[in-house]
Design a protein around this motif. Structure first.
Motif, short mmCIF file in Angstrom:
data_model
loop_
_atom_site.label_atom_id
_atom_site.label_comp_id
_atom_site.label_asym_id
_atom_site.label_seq_id
_atom_site.Cartn_x
_atom_site.Cartn_y
_atom_site.Cartn_z
N THR A 1 109.19 -50.71 50.23
CA THR A 1 107.92 -51.32 49.84
C THR A 1 106.75 -50.35 49.87
O THR A 1 105.73 -50.57 49.21
N GLY A 2 106.85 -49.30 50.69
CA GLY A 2 105.74 -48.36 50.82
C GLY A 2 104.59 -48.88 51.65
O GLY A 2 103.48 -48.36 51.60
N THR A 3 104.85 -49.93 52.42
CA THR A 3 103.81 -50.57 53.22
C THR A 3 103.89 -50.12 54.67
O THR A 3 104.81 -49.41 55.07
N GLY A 4 102.94 -50.61 55.44
CA GLY A 4 103.10 -50.54 56.88
C GLY A 4 104.11 -51.60 57.30
O GLY A 4 104.44 -52.52 56.53
N ILE A 5 104.62 -51.49 58.50
CA ILE A 5 105.60 -52.47 58.99
C ILE A 5 105.24 -52.84 60.41
O ILE A 5 104.85 -51.99 61.22
N ARG B 1 98.18 -52.48 69.73
CA ARG B 1 96.99 -52.23 68.92
C ARG B 1 97.30 -52.52 67.48
O ARG B 1 98.39 -52.29 66.99
N ALA B 2 96.29 -53.10 66.76
CA ALA B 2 96.48 -53.40 65.34
C ALA B 2 96.40 -52.12 64.55
O ALA B 2 95.46 -51.35 64.70
N GLY B 3 97.41 -51.89 63.70
CA GLY B 3 97.38 -50.71 62.83
C GLY B 3 96.72 -51.02 61.53
O GLY B 3 96.22 -52.11 61.31
N GLY B 4 96.74 -50.06 60.63
CA GLY B 4 96.19 -50.29 59.30
C GLY B 4 94.69 -50.21 59.31
O GLY B 4 94.05 -49.92 60.31
#
Length: 423
Positions: A340-344, A400-403
């Motif tokens: 997907t190329g997303t964060g996970i 911790r929240a990423g992105g």
């Protein structure tokens, strides 16, 4: 203090009869009548712009008001001016109409031909209710002084991957940690948050679609306060009403929610519409729920590419949540991330549907056992996303929240409209 009463009557004879009786009521201050729905709404808007204290305590709506039908007019007044009590005057005093009037937000019904005793009694009760509401709201209730809240959207790679269960428990975790939380069902045609939480509701997100000045009072009157403390803004029971919620309406709604609640969780479902696309674009965190199977992962990849083509959100700004995870599955989170190329999300939700079944069937998802592995994982995910207060000591503490959020939340919508031929 006299009770201010604003009659809204289109019929000349009815105006004369109603104003005559209102003038005889003790401690009553009848205002000059308005003769159609537009005049009524404009008059109330003008008064509320000065101060809520300038609004009449009671509005009396005659059944033959127009051009907007009486029940629709009552619904609009109740939403926009929740401290005003509305009485419907009608020749049909049947239980069916009484129920419909109450569902629309009326505080009372008076049958024709008018009776002094019935009118006096109803006006007195509604005026007392209005005074109590204003005392409860207090002065300056339209002002929210907190910082803008966190908006998280939850979308599905396809139907049936657990989008609503994820959204509900993220919101429950945030609320339980002491954060003022709203859960919004923006799956406008097929949303079923109400069934999962066993609630009966009168108002929905569609009732706010035509309102551009969504004040905290208007918003508070539209939400359903659940036993858990969650503020619920639900999808319309009639799916066709979802068409009223345009991307522009969604933009106003998200802004109003962000200014009122610390955490806003929006269930966008698996079908992308204008409202859902706007919510994803504006969100601080956009989650995409998938299961570890070929069909769902392909759906996730399609969704991510679609969001990117329409300039809604970039892949790296999206977080995929893996639901029904098993260590024995051939498709594991790192592979999904590469596809997907997303964060996970670091937290995966285990495949344990049997834990959920009885709670889902009973419509009591909020009563899921604390020992449930699914619940523990979803509440841990809430901590990873930064939705819960660390002091609560959930398993999620310390994550911790990423992105990152959107840098320019207005550009995507404009580009999207150009791509769709909207100018």
């Amino acid at each position: 203090m006299p009770t201010r009463i604003l009659p809204a009557v289109g019929d000349v004879d009815a105006v004369r009869s109603l104003t005559g009786l209102l003038g005889q009521l003790p401690d009553a201050e009848p205002l000059p009548p308005v003769h159609d729905s537009t005049q009524l709404v404009d008059a109330l808007a003008r008064l509320s712009a000065e101060s809520v204290d300038e609004l009449p305590e009671v509005v009396v709506v005659h059944e033959r008001i127009g051009p907007v039908p009486a029940l629709e007019l009552i619904r609009e007044v109740a939403l926009r001016f929740p401290a005003v009590g509305v009485i419907l005057v009608t020749s049909d005093a049947s239980p069916g109409l009484f129920s419909a009037a109450m569902d629309s937000g009326a505080r009372g019904l008076v049958a024709l031909p008018l009776s002094y005793e019935e009118l006096a009694s109803r006006v007195q009760h509604v005026a007392q209710w209005s005074t109590g509401v204003r005392r409860h709201l207090g002065h300056g209730a339209d002002v929210f002084t907190g910082a803008g809240g966190t908006v998280v959207t939850v979308s599905g790679a396809k139907g049936g991957v657990g989008t609503t269960v994820t959204a509900v428990h993220l919101a429950l975790a945030a609320q339980a940690s002491g954060r003022n939380t709203a859960l919004v069902d923006l799956d406008l045609q097929t949303g079923d948050v109400a069934s999962y939480l066993d609630v009966q509701f009168r108002r929905s997100v569609a009732d706010l679609a035509a309102i551009t000045d969504i004040t905290p009072r208007v918003l508070a009157d539209a939400v359903f306060r659940h036993d858990t403390g969650l503020a619920l803004l639900l999808a319309p029971a009639e799916g066709e009403r979802g068409e009223d919620v345009t991307d522009r309406a969604a933009r106003h709604l998200v802004g109003a929610l962000r200014s009122r609640y610390e955490v806003v969780v929006i269930d966008c479902g698996a079908q992308l519409g204008g409202a859902g696309a706007t919510a994803v674009e504006l969100a601080d965190r956009a989650l995409l729920v998938t299961t570890p199977d070929v069909v769902a992962v392909r759906g996730a990849k399609r969704a991510v590419r679609l969001w990117d083509r329409l300039q809604i959100r970039k892949a790296e700004e999206t977080t995929v949540v893996v639901n029904r995870h098993s260590r024995h599955a051939e498709i594991q989170p790192p592979l999904i991330q590469r596809i997907t190329g997303t964060g996970i999300a670091a937290t995966v939700v285990p495949a344990a549907y049997k834990e959920l079944q009885s709670a889902v069937d009973a419509g009591r998802l909020h009563e899921l056992d604390h020992k449930s592995a699914v619940k523990q994982a979803l509440w841990t995910l809430a901590g990873e996303l930064g939705l819960v207060k660390a002091a609560e000591g959930h398993r999620a503490e310390g994550h911790r929240a990423g992105g990152r959020g959107r840098a320019d939340k207005g550009t995507g919508g404009a580009l999207r409209r150009r791509r769709e031929g909207g100018g």
